[in-house]
Design an enzyme around this catalytic site. Structure first.
Site, PDB file in Angstrom:
ATOM      1  N   ARG A 193       0.833  -1.210   0.000  1.00 30.39           N
ATOM      2  CA  ARG A 193       0.000   0.000   0.000  1.00 30.39           C
ATOM      3  C   ARG A 193       0.860   1.250   0.000  1.00 30.39           C
ATOM      4  O   ARG A 193       1.944   1.277   0.572  1.00 30.39           O
ATOM      5  CB  ARG A 193      -0.883   0.004   1.240  1.00 30.39           C
ATOM      6  N   CYS A 251      -0.038   5.441   0.843  1.00 25.98           N
ATOM      7  CA  CYS A 251      -1.091   6.324   1.339  1.00 25.98           C
ATOM      8  C   CYS A 251      -0.501   7.720   1.429  1.00 25.98           C
ATOM      9  O   CYS A 251       0.497   7.922   2.136  1.00 25.98           O
ATOM     10  CB  CYS A 251      -1.606   5.851   2.693  1.00 25.98           C
TER      11      CYS A 251
END
Length: 125
Positions: free
Chosen positions: A102, A104
């Protein structure tokens, strides 16, 4: 093989793009924002409410491609305010239990001034 994925369980594209594209064994889903697919309207006032709807929209796209959250290998998450990171993470963690890779980041502005947007890549093989 390249195939467009389309479903009424996620918002229709609001520009010149597809909801998702399957390329071979991979699904590339366009960023999802908190639009109710039934009404086409932004819903939710808080990051928690908006993130919840974003995750449901992602689920609709995954389902249309014959996948689920466990098949997601990478997410890209965009927040309007990094102060929302903790609350966003609480919602995110309930859906992405396999912990895909991920990124972010906080961005200056998101489409329609929403609080979050998430795009995913899933392995369908």
């Amino acid at each position: 093989m390249i195939k467009k994925i389309s479903t009424d369980k996620a918002p229709a594209a609001i520009g010149p793009y597809s909801q998702a594209i399957q390329a071979g064994d991979f699904l590339f889903a366009s960023g999802q924002i908190p639009i109710n697919p039934a009404t086409g309207m932004i819903e939710g006032e808080t990051i928690t409410e908006q993130a919840e709807l974003v995750m449901k929209n992602i689920g609709g796209l995954l389902e249309a491609a014959g996948a689920d959250y466990g098949k997601v290998v990478k997410t890209s998450c965009f927040l309007a305010d990094m102060e929302d990171f903790g609350a966003f993470n609480e919602v995110y963690a309930r859906y992405f239990t396999e912990k895909p890779a991920r990124s972010c980041v906080a961005v200056k502005t998101l489409p329609k001034n929403v609080l979050c947007e998430v795009e995913v890549t899933a392995y369908l093989g």
